[in-house]
Scaffold this active site. Structure first.
Site, PDB file in Angstrom:
ATOM      1  N   TYR A 115       0.796  -1.227   0.000  1.00 15.03           N
ATOM      2  CA  TYR A 115       0.000   0.000   0.000  1.00 15.03           C
ATOM      3  C   TYR A 115       0.833   1.284   0.000  1.00 15.03           C
ATOM      4  O   TYR A 115       0.283   2.364  -0.113  1.00 15.03           O
ATOM      5  CB  TYR A 115      -0.939   0.012   1.216  1.00 15.03           C
ATOM      6  CG  TYR A 115      -2.217  -0.756   0.976  1.00 15.03           C
ATOM      7  CD1 TYR A 115      -2.197  -2.143   0.891  1.00 15.03           C
ATOM      8  CD2 TYR A 115      -3.431  -0.101   0.833  1.00 15.03           C
ATOM      9  CE1 TYR A 115      -3.361  -2.850   0.658  1.00 15.03           C
ATOM     10  CE2 TYR A 115      -4.599  -0.800   0.610  1.00 15.03           C
ATOM     11  CZ  TYR A 115      -4.565  -2.171   0.525  1.00 15.03           C
ATOM     12  OH  TYR A 115      -5.717  -2.864   0.293  1.00 15.03           O
ATOM     13  N   LYS A 162       2.628 -15.329   2.684  1.00 17.04           N
ATOM     14  CA  LYS A 162       2.829 -16.130   1.481  1.00 17.04           C
ATOM     15  C   LYS A 162       4.337 -16.324   1.333  1.00 17.04           C
ATOM     16  O   LYS A 162       4.940 -16.025   0.300  1.00 17.04           O
ATOM     17  CB  LYS A 162       2.200 -15.407   0.277  1.00 17.04           C
ATOM     18  CG  LYS A 162       2.152 -16.237  -0.994  1.00 17.04           C
ATOM     19  CD  LYS A 162       1.261 -17.473  -0.924  1.00 17.04           C
ATOM     20  CE  LYS A 162       1.475 -18.340  -2.138  1.00 17.04           C
ATOM     21  NZ  LYS A 162       0.736 -19.627  -2.081  1.00 17.04           N
ATOM     22  N   ASP A 195      -3.418 -18.569   0.820  1.00 12.81           N
ATOM     23  CA  ASP A 195      -4.385 -19.355   0.033  1.00 12.81           C
ATOM     24  C   ASP A 195      -5.081 -20.384   0.920  1.00 12.81           C
ATOM     25  O   ASP A 195      -6.311 -20.534   0.892  1.00 12.81           O
ATOM     26  CB  ASP A 195      -3.713 -20.002  -1.197  1.00 12.81           C
ATOM     27  CG  ASP A 195      -2.395 -20.689  -0.885  1.00 12.81           C
ATOM     28  OD1 ASP A 195      -1.881 -20.550   0.253  1.00 12.81           O
ATOM     29  OD2 ASP A 195      -1.855 -21.380  -1.777  1.00 12.81           O
ATOM     30  N   ASP A 219      -6.670  -6.952   3.807  1.00  9.63           N
ATOM     31  CA  ASP A 219      -7.749  -6.310   3.042  1.00  9.63           C
ATOM     32  C   ASP A 219      -8.633  -7.374   2.394  1.00  9.63           C
ATOM     33  O   ASP A 219      -9.857  -7.332   2.496  1.00  9.63           O
ATOM     34  CB  ASP A 219      -7.126  -5.400   1.971  1.00  9.63           C
ATOM     35  CG  ASP A 219      -8.184  -4.786   1.068  1.00  9.63           C
ATOM     36  OD1 ASP A 219      -9.158  -4.235   1.599  1.00  9.63           O
ATOM     37  OD2 ASP A 219      -8.029  -4.877  -0.163  1.00  9.63           O
ATOM     38  N   ASP A 223     -12.762  -8.831   3.532  1.00  8.53           N
ATOM     39  CA  ASP A 223     -13.999  -8.856   2.734  1.00  8.53           C
ATOM     40  C   ASP A 223     -14.617 -10.247   2.805  1.00  8.53           C
ATOM     41  O   ASP A 223     -15.836 -10.405   2.887  1.00  8.53           O
ATOM     42  CB  ASP A 223     -13.721  -8.500   1.267  1.00  8.53           C
ATOM     43  CG  ASP A 223     -13.849  -7.002   0.993  1.00  8.53           C
ATOM     44  OD1 ASP A 223     -13.660  -6.205   1.938  1.00  8.53           O
ATOM     45  OD2 ASP A 223     -14.138  -6.622  -0.166  1.00  8.53           O
TER      46      ASP A 223
END
Ligand code: IPM
Ligand code: MG
Length: 326
Positions: A115, A162, A195, A219, A223
């Site tokens: 970001y 990750k 994942d 982020d 959701d």
């Protein structure tokens, strides 16, 4: 936002509210995402209650960067708290009843990662173009967010990264994770790649208490978790700095321009963000009362149409406020 303020007043919050116009109209008029005078006031505020950012007329990354990301970065609000709690069974998309008791917290790093806007475009507009978006991870930033997650957890912290593919940043996360975890032997720890974490969140979200992760993964996962508890209309968040005690509280959703102005948007995300704000300001009991009032209204079916109800935005605010006054 008006419904959140209505509910705060009904809950007896003894706060001075100062309202500021930070929006697309203002930006198009002045070219300043946040006017200087407003910025000066925001820096002094005990807490900021924030609506949402995004305007289809402003297709300009500088606007977003100059509003929400500026607030997060410059006030150093490095913890983004994204709780997901299922208030009413019928709002869960999960078929299995035993997997619906969701009460988890995503602790999202909020000031670094992908970001920060570092990088650039080389040979822009040509077929040889190269675009680089840099993922910034610092020893301090990674350490402090993981440390916060341990403060927030009673039972278990799950760290999500990750590191199998993003080996440089991932190695730093892994090292700081192990070091900080070692200082909290009474809290269980688990690591998941992002994942696998997405898969586990859909399969059985009840297994999670606290998840700590970087900015982008937080982020995306938040959701997903919002959808597990009734959708984007319901999910609250807090952006805080536990040392300076600064905080900005906002629903996870955006501005929903397609339904703006129709009085059908769900105010619960904003109302629950307001309850997170008063908790942050030390009013734990009031925060609990607001959450119970929301829960009771939702269970009574007093909600907007996205949750299967028929009330308007204002009527939902009234339904929650009434429970706090009674
Ligand atoms: C959020 C939003 C923001 C983010 C956008 C508006 C930049 O999606 O708060 O989750 O990505 O952080
Ligand atoms: Mg988001």
């Amino acid at each position: 936002m008006p419904e959140a303020i209505k509910v705060l007043k009904a809950a007896g919050a003894d706060l001075d509210f100062q309202e500021y116009d930070v929006n697309g109209d203002q930006y198009m008029r002045t070219g300043q995402p946040i006017p200087d005078a407003v910025w000066a006031d925001l820096q002094k505020a005990d807490a900021i209650l924030f609506g949402a950012v995004g305007d289809p007329r402003v297709n300009d990354a500088a606007y977003l960067a100059g509003v929400l990301l500026r607030l997060r970065f410059e006030l150093d609000l490095y913890v983004n708290l994204r709780p997901a709690r299922l208030y009413d069974d019928r709002l869960s998309p999960l078929r299995r009843e035993d997997r619906r008791k969701i009460d988890l917290l995503i602790v999202r790093e909020n000031t670094e990662g992908l970001y920060v806007g570092m990088g650039g475009r080389f040979k822009k507009g040509t077929e040889e173009e190269v675009a680089i978006q840099e993922d910034l991870n610092t020893y301090l930033g990674v350490t402090r967010i993981i440390e916060y997650a341990f403060q927030a957890a009673k039972r278990e912290v799950v760290m999500v990264d990750k590191s199998n593919a993003m080996t440089h940043a991932g190695a730093l996360w892994q090292e700081r994770w192990k070091a900080v975890a070692g200082k909290h032997p009474h809290v269980k720890t688990r690591h998941l790649y992002v994942d696998a974490a997405s898969m586990q969140l859909v399969r059985d979200p009840t297994q999670f208490e606290v998840i700590v992760t970087g900015n982008l993964f937080g982020d995306i996962l938040s959701d997903l978790t919002a959808e597990l508890i009734g959708g984007m209309g319901i999910a609250p968040s807090g952006n805080v700095n536990p040392e300076t005690r600064r905080g900005l509280f906002e629903p996870v959703h955006g501005t929903a321009p397609d339904i703006a102005g129709k009085a059908i948007v769900n105010p619960v995300g904003a109302i629950l963000s307001a309850s997170m704000m008063v908790r942050h300001l030390g009013q734990t009991e009031m925060a609990g009362a607001i959450e119970s009032a929301v829960e009771s209204a939702l269970r009574a079916g007093e909600c907007t149409r996205d949750l299967g109800g028929s009330l308007s935005t204002h009527e939902v605010g009234d339904a929650v406020a009434k429970r706090l006054r009674d």
